[in-house]
Design a protein around this motif. Structure first.
Motif, PDB file in Angstrom:
ATOM      1  N   ASN A 106       0.716  -1.354  -0.007  1.00 41.44           N
ATOM      2  CA  ASN A 106       0.186  -0.073   0.083  1.00 41.44           C
ATOM      3  C   ASN A 106       0.951   1.376   0.113  1.00 41.44           C
ATOM      4  N   SER A 127      -5.657  -1.436  -1.413  1.00 44.85           N
ATOM      5  CA  SER A 127      -6.165  -0.020  -1.848  1.00 44.85           C
ATOM      6  C   SER A 127      -7.450  -0.177  -1.645  1.00 44.85           C
ATOM      7  N   GLN A 128      -8.457  -1.181  -1.777  1.00 47.01           N
ATOM      8  CA  GLN A 128      -9.754  -1.120  -1.671  1.00 47.01           C
ATOM      9  C   GLN A 128     -10.182  -0.982   0.018  1.00 47.01           C
ATOM     10  N   SER A 130     -10.162   1.110   2.174  1.00 45.53           N
ATOM     11  CA  SER A 130      -9.971   2.858   2.266  1.00 45.53           C
ATOM     12  C   SER A 130     -11.020   3.355   3.174  1.00 45.53           C
ATOM     13  N   GLY A 144      -8.912   2.154   7.444  1.00 46.81           N
ATOM     14  CA  GLY A 144      -8.806   0.826   6.934  1.00 46.81           C
ATOM     15  C   GLY A 144      -7.243   0.676   6.262  1.00 46.81           C
ATOM     16  N   GLY A 146      -5.746   0.416   3.691  1.00 48.43           N
ATOM     17  CA  GLY A 146      -5.403   0.814   2.338  1.00 48.43           C
ATOM     18  C   GLY A 146      -5.491   2.216   2.392  1.00 48.43           C
ATOM     19  N   VAL A 147      -5.563   2.918   3.445  1.00 43.49           N
ATOM     20  CA  VAL A 147      -5.760   4.518   3.557  1.00 43.49           C
ATOM     21  C   VAL A 147      -4.577   5.117   3.311  1.00 43.49           C
ATOM     22  N   ILE A 148      -4.365   6.071   2.477  1.00 47.43           N
ATOM     23  CA  ILE A 148      -3.213   6.966   2.431  1.00 47.43           C
ATOM     24  C   ILE A 148      -3.236   8.039   3.280  1.00 47.43           C
ATOM     25  N   ASN A 151      -5.381  11.237   2.400  1.00 47.45           N
ATOM     26  CA  ASN A 151      -6.960  10.889   2.236  1.00 47.45           C
ATOM     27  C   ASN A 151      -7.585  10.973   3.850  1.00 47.45           C
ATOM     28  N   GLY A 172       1.102   5.422   2.872  1.00 46.92           N
ATOM     29  CA  GLY A 172      -0.095   5.010   3.745  1.00 46.92           C
ATOM     30  C   GLY A 172      -0.021   5.269   5.044  1.00 46.92           C
ATOM     31  N   TYR A 173      -1.198   5.235   5.640  1.00 50.05           N
ATOM     32  CA  TYR A 173      -1.166   5.474   7.025  1.00 50.05           C
ATOM     33  C   TYR A 173      -0.524   4.273   7.889  1.00 50.05           C
ATOM     34  N   SER A 233      -7.285  -3.323   9.276  1.00 48.13           N
ATOM     35  CA  SER A 233      -7.992  -1.892   9.827  1.00 48.13           C
ATOM     36  C   SER A 233      -7.217  -1.649  11.233  1.00 48.13           C
TER      37      SER A 233
END
Length: 508
Positions: A106, A127-128, A130, A144, A146-148, A151, A172-173, A233
């Motif tokens: 990610n 990526s999904q 998110s 999630g 996949g969160v960057i 965002n 990513g986070y 998550s």
């Protein structure tokens, strides 16, 4: 980028949506036939309807496996883009059934060379996953896998909230957080990992569990998390926005002033018991800019202050007294910081250009100005010579406020370097041109780091695992204390005895 073709090179170009048996939309089922004893159709039938599978030869596959650093890259034969946590469970169980390696990805910037040990297998691209959900009490958010960073920042900002994320908008986070994670707000709240409240994790055996502060695994996720599972998550602390406005003063210096510039930094914030003020961040870059100075790299000093529209002269004047080549003052909000420092989503460092981007990080407590002058000369020779491959290199010096980071007991997380004040890393960007050039980059980067290490007076090399080159040791990544290494190895043996999560800075 160049990607080696391995066992499944013969797979036809194909991108499918994997769904339940009754309603699969498979472009060509023959593309997922059993090959080399692996029945990939079986995996497709077990995934949710919105999960995706990409095979070599498709644009989606190429985009998913493309790396920010094209040096010692992992090789995948199949990319799974899960839509649910259960998709990850099914993918891990499938990989285990066929003894296939797997790697979760990610974001952009994971460039460690140990990733190249993955020579085939499944990439699990998050990526999904998110979703970002703020709890009703406004104290936490579930984020999630996949969160960057951008965002998350934007979603929280819209709700009047914020939290610690990586500074670069495209990372990513969770990727940075699993290695500790530095960020603009760490002086107030601690590292990214210090915000973690609970996590959903898929283990190496395919089981999905939830862990929190009562779990030994949760301790390890806060600094060495890449070794222990797939975090689908994370529930993390969030905070009301207190001071949205920021100001920056950018001062450009000649390289001739290197010792003087960092002596001022030491005197202001890093020696005689001083620490970075809570409202201040001090970054600097070295880079070759022939327009500003055609002879040698410049020093760009960033003084970033929270809660003001102009950086306090108490911070800027000692540097102005040195006579910089130029200065620039800007004001805005927290969301402008990435643009000001050249790491926004559309900036060059967030693009996948096919370059190799090795870094050679080291933590320091203060600047040894003699060592700074020595490594500047090496950097100068490497970046300004007419025949150099490293003219686009960047030397990064990150100085964050540390109050909340240091307020947390060192033993309470796997992250080991709360006592250090500076994160330093040369980034030797170059166009790949074979093993000889890679070896030159490695030699130069390690030579620079060794000078800084010897000048630090430390007895162990402390490195940031998220920036790691790959030739460092677990002692450098996770702390040299015997108890830390013993604790991590014991937990690794319990949670991941077969070493399924061992491609990123492995503990053993």
């Amino acid at each position: 980028m160049h990607y080696h073709q391995l066992k499944l090179a013969a797979l036809s170009a194909l991108s499918i949506w994997a769904s339940a048996v009754a309603c699969r939309d498979i472009v060509s089922a023959s593309g997922l036939e059993a090959r080399d004893g692996v029945n990939y159709t079986e995996l497709a039938t077990k995934l949710s309807k919105n999960a995706q599978i990409y095979l070599p030869g498709s644009g989606a596959f190429d985009a998913a496996v493309a790396r920010w650093s094209n040096l010692s890259t992992p090789v995948a034969n199949l990319v799974v883009v899960p839509s649910t946590e259960h998709d990850i469970v099914e993918t891990v169980n499938f990989a285990n059934q066929y003894s296939l390696p797997f790697l979760t990805t990610n974001g952009v910037h994971g460039s460690i060379t140990t990733l190249g040990k993955m020579t085939h297998g499944i990439e699990i691209h998050l990526s999904q996953l998110s979703g970002i959900t703020i709890t009703p009490d406004g104290q936490t958010a579930t984020i999630g896998g996949g969160v960057i960073a951008k965002n998350l920042t934007d979603a929280l900002w819209a709700a009047g909230k914020q939290t610690v994320t990586g500074t670069c908008e495209c990372v990513g986070y969770l990727g940075p957080g699993l290695g500790g994670g530095h960020g603009w707000l760490q002086g107030h709240y601690g590292l990214i990992a210090d915000q973690f409240v609970s996590a959903n994790v898929v283990l190496a055996n395919g089981s999905l569990i939830t862990v929190d502060e009562n779990s030994e695994l949760f301790w390890a996720l806060k600094g060495a998390g890449h070794n222990f599972g797939i975090v689908t998550s994370m529930t993390s602390k969030i905070y009301d926005i207190q001071q949205p406005n920021y100001a920056i003063e950018t001062l450009i210096f000649s390289g001739d002033q290197v010792e003087a510039v960092y002596e001022v930094a030491n005197e202001q914030w890093l020696t005689n018991g001083k620490t970075m003020p809570l409202d201040l961040i001090n970054w600097s870059y070295w880079y070759f800019d022939p327009v500003t100075d055609p002879e040698k790299p410049v020093i760009a000093m960033y003084l970033i202050q929270q809660g003001v529209d102009t950086v306090d002269t108490a911070y800027t004047q000692p540097f102005l007294n040195l006579g910089p080549i130029s200065t620039q003052a800007l004001s805005g909000t927290y969301r402008d910081l990435a643009t000001w420092t050249g790491i926004s989503l559309d900036a060059t460092p967030c693009q996948k250009t096919g370059n190799a981007n090795p870094r050679f990080p080291i933590y320091l407590k203060s600047y040894n100005t003699t060592a700074q002058a020595r490594v500047y000369e090496l950097f100068n020779q490497a970046t300004t010579n007419a025949s150099t491959a490293f003219s686009n290199a960047l030397f990064m010096f990150e100085g964050y406020s540390q109050q909340a980071v240091k307020a947390i007991p060192s033993a309470s997380t796997a992250f080991a370097y709360r006592a250090d004040n500076l994160l330093v890393a040369p980034l030797l960007t170059y166009t790949p041109d074979g093993p000889a050039l890679d070896a030159r980059a490695s030699e130069l980067g390690n030579q620079i780091r060794e000078i800084l290490y010897q000048g630090s007076g430390e007895t162990s090399l402390n490195t940031y695992v998220n920036y790691a080159y790959g030739d460092e040791t677990p002692l450098a990544w996770y702390g040299s204390e015997v108890w830390r290494q013993d604790r991590l190895r014991a937990l690794k043996g319990e949670v991941d005895p077969l070493g399924r999560f061992s491609f990123y800075a492995p503990i053993v």
